[in-house]
Design an enzyme around this catalytic site. Structure first.
Site, PDB file in Angstrom:
ATOM      1  N   SER A 114       8.494  -2.864  -8.511  1.00 23.87           N
ATOM      2  CA  SER A 114       8.981  -3.920  -8.947  1.00 23.87           C
ATOM      3  C   SER A 114       9.285  -4.013 -10.510  1.00 23.87           C
ATOM      4  CB  SER A 114       7.706  -5.128  -8.838  1.00 23.87           C
ATOM      5  OG  SER A 114       6.575  -4.551  -9.470  1.00 23.87           O
ATOM      6  N   LYS A 169      11.886 -10.000 -11.687  1.00 24.67           N
ATOM      7  CA  LYS A 169      11.908 -11.347 -11.988  1.00 24.67           C
ATOM      8  C   LYS A 169      13.179 -12.151 -11.979  1.00 24.67           C
ATOM      9  CE  LYS A 169       6.988 -11.979 -13.858  1.00 24.67           C
ATOM     10  NZ  LYS A 169       6.727 -10.530 -13.583  1.00 24.67           N
ATOM     11  N   GLU A 210       6.194 -21.591 -19.166  1.00 22.37           N
ATOM     12  CA  GLU A 210       5.153 -20.785 -19.921  1.00 22.37           C
ATOM     13  C   GLU A 210       5.604 -19.262 -19.708  1.00 22.37           C
ATOM     14  OE1 GLU A 210       4.356 -22.549 -17.083  1.00 22.37           O
ATOM     15  OE2 GLU A 210       3.751 -20.682 -16.077  1.00 22.37           O
TER      16      GLU A 210
HETATM   17  C1  LIG Z   1       5.536 -10.451 -13.082  1.00 24.12           C
HETATM   18  C2  LIG Z   1       5.521  -8.976 -12.353  1.00 24.12           C
HETATM   19  C3  LIG Z   1       4.626  -8.836 -11.161  1.00 24.12           C
HETATM   20  C4  LIG Z   1       3.770  -9.829 -10.353  1.00 24.12           C
HETATM   21  O1  LIG Z   1       4.222 -10.971 -10.088  1.00 24.12           O
HETATM   22  P1  LIG Z   1       4.514 -11.256  -8.362  1.00 24.12           P
HETATM   23  O2  LIG Z   1       4.870 -12.827  -8.456  1.00 24.12           O
HETATM   24  O3  LIG Z   1       3.397 -10.907  -7.619  1.00 24.12           O
HETATM   25  O4  LIG Z   1       5.475 -10.316  -7.879  1.00 24.12           O
HETATM   26  C5  LIG Z   1       4.667  -7.463 -10.589  1.00 24.12           C
HETATM   27  N1  LIG Z   1       5.426  -6.669 -11.014  1.00 24.12           N
HETATM   28  C6  LIG Z   1       6.164  -6.966 -12.223  1.00 24.12           C
HETATM   29  C7  LIG Z   1       7.047  -5.542 -12.755  1.00 24.12           C
HETATM   30  C8  LIG Z   1       6.198  -8.106 -12.733  1.00 24.12           C
HETATM   31  O5  LIG Z   1       6.756  -8.311 -14.214  1.00 24.12           O
END
Ligand SMILES: *Cc1c(COP(=O)(O)O)cnc(C)c1O
Length: 402
Positions: free
Chosen positions: A386, A96, A118
């Protein structure tokens, strides 16, 4: 920086990916969104902006993130080789920060006096508060009182970072009420405030802009993989909440017809249990939510359904418009993984590789674990890791009785 599909620029000038996307907002908001689109179009061509952003991605976030070959996991499963794009190693522990930095730099360029958003679980709030502290812009995050109590470590982090956390006590006091509250604050002064959306959702230009900021993940990964293996992976998988980490990775591979792209949605307690999953593309229908047209999980009257996932970053009843389009044209396969499979994948990756993944990312890992044994020994799966699982460790330990 543009992502294209078969040489068609995406989105068109009105923010549509095929029939999805757009700016389904009242006229005064449309003017504000157009202002953001114009400013973004200007800065993304400017060498000073590109230099500043890429400098921060390198020295602050720690990019490029490596690709790690999960050797023990791959051996144990047999079949395909599993590789992890390590977004979990970024500063703040997830992808993010890539788009939050871009959005906050844009807010600074536009001379905005405050960044508003938010947050549900608090992940977007922490990444945004981090970027605002770095750039030096006041940050205000609206959060449901129920979520504040559940996600206390993230609330504390936001406060340490100098962010104003606004508790929202109305209604169910969760994400939906926080969105309404943050939006009301934004509408008080859209000229001076910047509303920072946390995924590839909402009205144009956000789905395009957040994608462009995340596209660095795919650009790096494609080049790293090609360099090391002399070829591209046959399969590329990522978890899908709103869809930002997935589209960031997929963007670089859209034109590579031999690369199978897989978006992994949360099946929660099962896609046959209404309200207990968030598999929007698997079970939803085209509709409207948060200023865009996309697939939506909704009741017969069109109001968004309740959703659930063990990964709170994935429980959203809409989905990015570009994903909606990519599903319809068949370029990406969207599949679902349930809570139990995600928890199992969390533990498996922790114990075979020493990497506890975020429960969101664990959905993509679970798909790879499910499919790799059925694949040939010369096949490669690239998974977007992610985020890291520190935030989920206590919950998983309690749930599994560790
Ligand atoms: C917020 C988040 C997601 C999901 O959000 P996307 O916009 O679909 O990427 C996936 N993995 C992590 C670690 C997150 O913090």
């Amino acid at each position: 920086m543009f992502a294209t599909f078969k040489n068609v620029p995406m989105p068109d000038e009105n923010g549509f990916f095929g029939e999805y996307g757009g700016q389904l907002v009242p006229p005064h908001l449309k003017a504000a969104m157009d202002g953001i689109a114009t400013a973004y179009a200007e800065i993304r061509e400017r060498p000073d902006f590109k230099e500043k952003l890429s400098g921060l991605l390198a020295d602050y976030v720690g990019r490029p993130s490596p690709i790690f070959y999960a050797r023990r996991l791959s051996r144990q499963l047999g079949g395909a080789h599993i590789h992890l794009k390590r977004e979990d190693l970024n500063h703040t522990g997830a992808h993010k920060i890539n788009h939050c930095l871009g959005e906050v730099l844009l807010a600074q360029f536009m001379g905005k006096k405050k960044v508003i958003a938010e947050t549900g679980a608090g992940q977007h709030g922490v990444a945004l508060a981090t970027a605002c502290a770095l750039i030096g812009i006041p940050c205000e995050i609206h959060m449901g009182q129920v979520d504040i109590e559940k996600q206390h470590p993230n609330v504390t982090k936001m406060r340490i970072l100098g962010c104003k956390v606004v508790p929202v006590t109305r209604g169910a006091a969760t994400l939906k009420e926080a969105v309404d509250s943050a939006f009301e604050e934004y509408l008080k002064n859209p000229d001076d405030y910047f509303y920072a959306i946390g995924s590839v959702v909402g009205p144009h230009p956000f789905p395009m802009m957040v994608r462009d900021f995340q596209a660095v993940v795919g650009r790096e990964a494609r080049e790293q993989f090609q360099e090391r293996h002399g070829r591209l992976p046959q399969h590329v998988a990522a978890s899908v909440g709103g869809g930002s980490n997935a589209i960031g990775l997929f963007s670089a591979f859209l034109e590579d017809e031999g690369v199978h792209l897989v978006g992994v949605e949360p099946a929660g307690e099962g896609v046959d249990k209404p309200g207990r999953h968030a598999a929007t593309l698997t079970r939803g229908r085209p509709g409207e939510i948060h200023g865009m047209k996309c697939y939506v999980l909704a009741g017969p009257d069109g109001t968004p359904s309740a959703v659930h996932s063990v990964a709170s970053g994935l429980d959203y009843p809409g989905i990015g418009p570009q994903h909606s389009y990519l599903k319809d044209v068949g370029r990406v396969d969207y599949v679902a993984v349930d809570d139990q499979e995600a928890l199992d994948a969390f533990m498996t990756l922790a114990r075979t590789e020493g990497i506890p993944p975020a429960l969101e990312s664990a959905h993509a890992v679970a798909w790879a674990i499910r499919e790799a044994p059925r694949m040939a020994g010369d096949e490669h799966i690239l998974v977007n890791l992610s985020g890291r699982g520190d935030k989920d460790a206590d919950y998983v330990a309690e749930r599994l009785g560790l």
